[in-house]
Design a protein around this motif. Structure first.
Motif, PDB file in Angstrom:
ATOM      1  N   PHE A 151      -4.405 -18.039  -9.654  1.00  0.00           N
ATOM      2  CA  PHE A 151      -3.466 -17.375 -10.568  1.00  0.00           C
ATOM      3  C   PHE A 151      -4.218 -16.656 -11.687  1.00  0.00           C
ATOM      4  N   VAL A 152      -5.187 -17.332 -12.285  1.00  0.00           N
ATOM      5  CA  VAL A 152      -5.960 -16.733 -13.377  1.00  0.00           C
ATOM      6  C   VAL A 152      -6.705 -15.490 -12.886  1.00  0.00           C
ATOM      7  N   CYS A 153      -7.342 -15.593 -11.727  1.00  0.00           N
ATOM      8  CA  CYS A 153      -8.143 -14.478 -11.217  1.00  0.00           C
ATOM      9  C   CYS A 153      -7.277 -13.291 -10.802  1.00  0.00           C
ATOM     10  N   VAL A 154      -6.225 -13.554 -10.036  1.00  0.00           N
ATOM     11  CA  VAL A 154      -5.363 -12.463  -9.565  1.00  0.00           C
ATOM     12  C   VAL A 154      -4.700 -11.752 -10.740  1.00  0.00           C
ATOM     13  N   THR A 155      -4.192 -12.530 -11.693  1.00  0.00           N
ATOM     14  CA  THR A 155      -3.534 -11.936 -12.856  1.00  0.00           C
ATOM     15  C   THR A 155      -4.520 -11.107 -13.673  1.00  0.00           C
ATOM     16  N   SER A 156      -5.723 -11.622 -13.853  1.00  0.00           N
ATOM     17  CA  SER A 156      -6.734 -10.912 -14.640  1.00  0.00           C
ATOM     18  C   SER A 156      -7.178  -9.626 -13.953  1.00  0.00           C
ATOM     19  N   ILE A 157      -7.435  -9.707 -12.654  1.00  0.00           N
ATOM     20  CA  ILE A 157      -7.903  -8.527 -11.916  1.00  0.00           C
ATOM     21  C   ILE A 157      -6.827  -7.445 -11.893  1.00  0.00           C
ATOM     22  N   GLU A 158      -5.577  -7.844 -11.637  1.00  0.00           N
ATOM     23  CA  GLU A 158      -4.483  -6.868 -11.590  1.00  0.00           C
ATOM     24  C   GLU A 158      -4.276  -6.214 -12.952  1.00  0.00           C
ATOM     25  N   ALA A 159      -4.294  -7.016 -14.012  1.00  0.00           N
ATOM     26  CA  ALA A 159      -4.100  -6.461 -15.358  1.00  0.00           C
ATOM     27  C   ALA A 159      -5.232  -5.506 -15.717  1.00  0.00           C
ATOM     28  N   LEU A 160      -6.446  -5.881 -15.377  1.00  0.00           N
ATOM     29  CA  LEU A 160      -7.601  -5.040 -15.685  1.00  0.00           C
ATOM     30  C   LEU A 160      -7.530  -3.717 -14.920  1.00  0.00           C
ATOM     31  N   ALA A 161      -7.271  -3.797 -13.615  1.00  0.00           N
ATOM     32  CA  ALA A 161      -7.214  -2.586 -12.797  1.00  0.00           C
ATOM     33  C   ALA A 161      -6.060  -1.690 -13.235  1.00  0.00           C
ATOM     34  N   HIS A 162      -4.901  -2.296 -13.464  1.00  0.00           N
ATOM     35  CA  HIS A 162      -3.711  -1.544 -13.854  1.00  0.00           C
ATOM     36  C   HIS A 162      -3.939  -0.803 -15.170  1.00  0.00           C
ATOM     37  N   THR A 163      -4.447  -1.522 -16.166  1.00  0.00           N
ATOM     38  CA  THR A 163      -4.644  -0.920 -17.488  1.00  0.00           C
ATOM     39  C   THR A 163      -5.746   0.133 -17.470  1.00  0.00           C
ATOM     40  N   ALA A 164      -6.869  -0.192 -16.843  1.00  0.00           N
ATOM     41  CA  ALA A 164      -8.001   0.735 -16.839  1.00  0.00           C
ATOM     42  C   ALA A 164      -7.679   2.027 -16.109  1.00  0.00           C
ATOM     43  N   VAL A 165      -7.038   1.919 -14.971  1.00  0.00           N
ATOM     44  CA  VAL A 165      -6.791   3.104 -14.150  1.00  0.00           C
ATOM     45  C   VAL A 165      -5.594   3.898 -14.650  1.00  0.00           C
ATOM     46  N   LEU A 166      -4.508   3.230 -14.992  1.00  0.00           N
ATOM     47  CA  LEU A 166      -3.297   3.957 -15.352  1.00  0.00           C
ATOM     48  C   LEU A 166      -3.351   4.543 -16.757  1.00  0.00           C
ATOM     49  N   ARG A 167      -4.080   3.903 -17.659  1.00  0.00           N
ATOM     50  CA  ARG A 167      -4.140   4.421 -19.028  1.00  0.00           C
ATOM     51  C   ARG A 167      -5.387   5.248 -19.302  1.00  0.00           C
ATOM     52  N   ASN A 168      -6.394   5.109 -18.449  1.00  0.00           N
ATOM     53  CA  ASN A 168      -7.644   5.833 -18.686  1.00  0.00           C
ATOM     54  C   ASN A 168      -8.164   6.494 -17.412  1.00  0.00           C
ATOM     55  N   SER A 169      -7.261   6.866 -16.506  1.00  0.00           N
ATOM     56  CA  SER A 169      -7.692   7.370 -15.201  1.00  0.00           C
ATOM     57  C   SER A 169      -8.538   8.633 -15.308  1.00  0.00           C
ATOM     58  N   GLU A 170      -8.229   9.497 -16.286  1.00  0.00           N
ATOM     59  CA  GLU A 170      -8.988  10.736 -16.423  1.00  0.00           C
ATOM     60  C   GLU A 170     -10.430  10.464 -16.844  1.00  0.00           C
TER      61      GLU A 170
END
Length: 207
Positions: free
Chosen positions: A165-184
């Motif tokens: 749970f800790v790993c999946v939640t952390s990885i998803e949050a990191l990928a989601h935030t990094a790519v969707l808010r800073n994709s450019e």
């Protein structure tokens, strides 16, 4: 009280020609969402973009919300297929190697079409697809837990379920935030650096 829009398709496409029509409608919806946004999308515009009559559209979908839901479903299925394949590939690999590959897959999956991913994330509550996202997360958790249970001798964590749970939640949050808010700003080099740091984070926690 406003009626909740119907988001399930009217019928499924069983023949090759009807599947081609459905594919054209779903792909046209995705293009319009990215280009113009949800508010400017309409069934008439989607039908025109797809090269399909409005009557044909309504044979399969009752409203634009149903088409957006279809785009979300297809997008999630595509990502989950990639995730399942990644877990199958790392089943016998070390924690360090597996963590890096799984994090890379998560980030790359979000980078495939970040603009579409961003729009769909905004529309999930509107289309009632939150339960599908939760099912996606549960499956990812189950896959990660299964991997950890088969590698207990490499881990310091005592509870594979909690660790998953800790790993999946952390990885998803990191990928989601990094790519969707800073994709450019997320170049290939920056993505590699992010994968390195996230791998250190996950492996440091697990071991």
């Amino acid at each position: 009280m406003a009626r909740k829009p119907l988001t399930n398709p009217r019928k499924s496409a069983s023949q090759e020609r009807s599947r081609a029509t459905v594919d054209a409608l779903v792909e046209a919806t995705a293009r319009i969402l990215v280009r113009d946004g949800f508010d400017k999308a309409s069934t008439n515009r989607i039908a025109a973009e797809a090269g399909v009559s409005i009557g044909s559209l309504y044979q399969y979908y009752p409203c634009k919300e149903a088409l957006v839901a279809a785009v979300i479903d297809r997008h999630n299925q595509d990502i989950m297929q990639v995730v399942r394949g990644a877990f199958a590939e790392v089943a016998v690999e070390s924690v360090e190697s597996a963590a890096r590959k799984l994090i890379a897959v998560a980030i790359e999956a979000h980078r495939i079409d970040p603009k579409l991913h961003r729009v769909l994330a905004e529309q999930i509550p509107r289309t009632g697809r939150l339960k599908d996202v939760e099912a996606f997360n549960r499956e990812a958790h189950t896959l990660f837990k299964g991997y950890l249970e088969s590698h207990r001798n490499e881990l310091r964590v005592a509870d594979p379920g909690l660790a998953a749970f800790v790993c999946v939640t952390s990885i998803e949050a990191l990928a989601h935030t990094a790519v969707l808010r800073n994709s450019e700003k997320l170049s290939s080099e920056a993505a590699e650096a992010l994968i390195d740091e996230a791998t250190r984070l996950v492996v440091g926690y697990l071991k």
